[in-house]
Write an enzyme that holds these catalytic residues in place. Structure first.
Site, short mmCIF file in Angstrom:
data_model
loop_
_atom_site.label_atom_id
_atom_site.label_comp_id
_atom_site.label_asym_id
_atom_site.label_seq_id
_atom_site.Cartn_x
_atom_site.Cartn_y
_atom_site.Cartn_z
N ASP A 144 4.80 8.84 -4.50
CA ASP A 144 3.50 8.14 -4.61
C ASP A 144 3.56 7.08 -2.87
OD1 ASP A 144 2.34 5.33 -4.84
OD2 ASP A 144 4.39 4.21 -5.71
N ASP A 343 -3.93 4.12 -0.56
CA ASP A 343 -2.71 4.55 -2.04
C ASP A 343 -3.47 5.19 -2.94
OD1 ASP A 343 -0.47 3.61 -3.92
OD2 ASP A 343 -1.13 2.01 -4.76
#
Length: 459
Positions: A144, A343
């Site tokens: 992430d 992201d």
């Protein structure tokens, strides 16, 4: 920052063919793809290998969590509607955290937002396999770019979810060491808002996520194995209590790739350099990779990276325009002034409402030969491809600051028969470049050089 003007990359994948469509109102660039390519296909998992370069570079395979080649048994994959609902929670949470920023989003000079920025974990889709400890214990972890603190489930655990790999036992590792409360690492954790006091003399961490998930435990160090490479004294959280969506998965933890002090990318910068890259595969049945120490050459497209001293986890970029069918849409540049973040954990790209409205209208005009279909979740530009053997899809390109043009693969344009973009509530909200639009590109995060790079057709 290196920028390239008037650059059009025509993505030639196995089933993507770019052809001229003369006379169309939107220009001359279309992608022709088989209708069946909109669905995920399975693969022979032994046919795909990722080679590890030498000389200060490490590359490990990356898998979709629900794919047939995933190293963990897949839980039931969410429906499209469930996936989009979770994605909206993550996007809204990010937006709320940035709502206090002057101008509403990323500023080219700096960003000021609260220091505690949690995220929804329900949208994380990509995993890598690492080893922790001496001897190394195999652990399958999410990646992430929106997280800094890495963590793994540890014995003893008062509340942990079941996982496919063996639970990491610190007492069995000869190189494991918990940080003391007086250590510099613990002090940094407190400064970053993720310290949780002490247990005895041991430093405790806490990470709260936007979907209500939480992990708590001892902040520690141990050897991290990435393929044949070993990272000594890797800092991570030894998770001993969890709640929320964390309890519904078979993975062992999370590897943070953000820009903060605790992330894997920052911790390994001394060994592998200040650049990493990844390639997210186009379907769950495909392979990708994660590379630490990525070479910054070979990337034709470079976009200026925007950073924040207050929220270092995020890597920002500035979108300036959108092209459909080779023609730039009539969207004022000021519409994109809030900026965007890259992201890996957000699935669908979020655009300013004005920009999305113009994009949707232009895309519908280029797809007028197909009947419209009912909206699905946050998707409102959907089509009925029943009976179609091939589909003509207008190309879509994102134009970033400096004129860098990124032509998306069809995987980044259409998802389950819908336009794979969504609108923010207004034009002042922070934009997000999600993982659907990143797929098949090698995404370079050149932290040292202050740039984000795109290399088409890398996986």
């Amino acid at each position: 920052m290196a920028s390239v003007s008037k650059l059009v990359l025509l993505l030639l994948c196995a089933y993507h063919t770019l052809v001229a469509h003369a006379g169309d109102d939107l220009g001359s660039y279309y992608m022709v793809l088989p209708a069946g390519s909109l669905k995920s296909a399975t693969v022979n998992c032994t046919d795909h290998k990722v080679s590890s370069p030498s000389g200060g570079v490490v590359t490990v395979p990356l898998h979709h969590r629900h794919g047939p080649c995933s190293p963990v048994p897949s839980t039931k994959a969410p429906t499209l509607e469930e996936m989009l609902w979770r994605d909206q929670l993550r996007a809204e949470y990010i937006g709320q955290k940035f709502s206090g920023v002057k101008g509403g989003g990323v500023e080219q000079s700096d960003v000021t937002v609260p220091t505690t920025l949690g995220l929804s974990l329900g949208t994380l889709q990509y995993v890598i396999t690492v080893g922790i400890g001496s001897p190394a214990v195999t652990q399958t972890m999410f990646i992430d770019t929106g997280s800094d603190v890495s963590w793994v489930q540890c014995k003893p655990c008062s509340r942990c979810h079941s996982q496919a790999d063996s639970l990491f036992d610190p007492s069995s590792s000869s190189t494991y060491s918990p940080f003391t409360c007086s250590s510099a690492a613990c002090a940094q954790l407190r400064r970053d808002g993720q310290g949780n006091g002490c247990s005895g003399s041991q430093c405790q961490y806490i990470v709260n996520y936007g979907d209500g998930s939480r992990t708590i435990g001892t902040y520690s160090s141990d050897t991290l194995s990435l393929g044949s490479n070993a990272v000594s004294n890797f800092q991570f959280g030894c998770s001993q209590s969890e709640s929320g969506l964390l309890l519904n998965d078979q993975t062992a933890g999370l590897i943070g790739l953000g820009g903060g002090a605790q992330s894997l990318a920052t911790q390994t910068a001394g060994s592998f350099g200040k650049a990493f890259s990844y390639c997210l595969p186009p379907t769950p049945g495909s392979f990708g990779f994660l590379t630490l120490g990525a070479a910054t050459s070979g990337f034709v497209i470079h976009v200026r990276m925007l950073r924040s001293t207050h929220v270092p986890a995020y890597y920002g970029v500035l979108l300036q325009a959108i092209r459909v069918g080779g023609r730039q849409l009539n969207i004022p540049t000021s519409v994109f002034s809030a900026g965007s973040i890259m992201d890996s954990g957000t699935i669908i790209t979020r655009l300013p409402r004005t920009a999305y409205s113009v994009l949707s209208s232009a895309f519908r005009a280029g797809m007028k030969q197909y009947p419209p279909a009912q909206p699905r979740g946050i998707f409102d530009t959907c089509f009925d491809f029943s009976g179609q053997s091939t589909i003509n899809v207008p190309s879509v390109a994102l134009v970033f600051s400096g004129g860098a043009v990124v032509d998306l693969a069809s995987d980044g344009i259409i998802l389950d028969s819908c336009l794979a973009f969504a609108a923010n509530r207004d034009d002042s909200s922070l934009g997000i470049i999600g993982n659907v639009q990143q797929r098949t590109f090698e995404m370079l995060y050149d932290v040292g050089g202050g740039a984000v790079g795109f290399k088409a057709g890398a996986c």
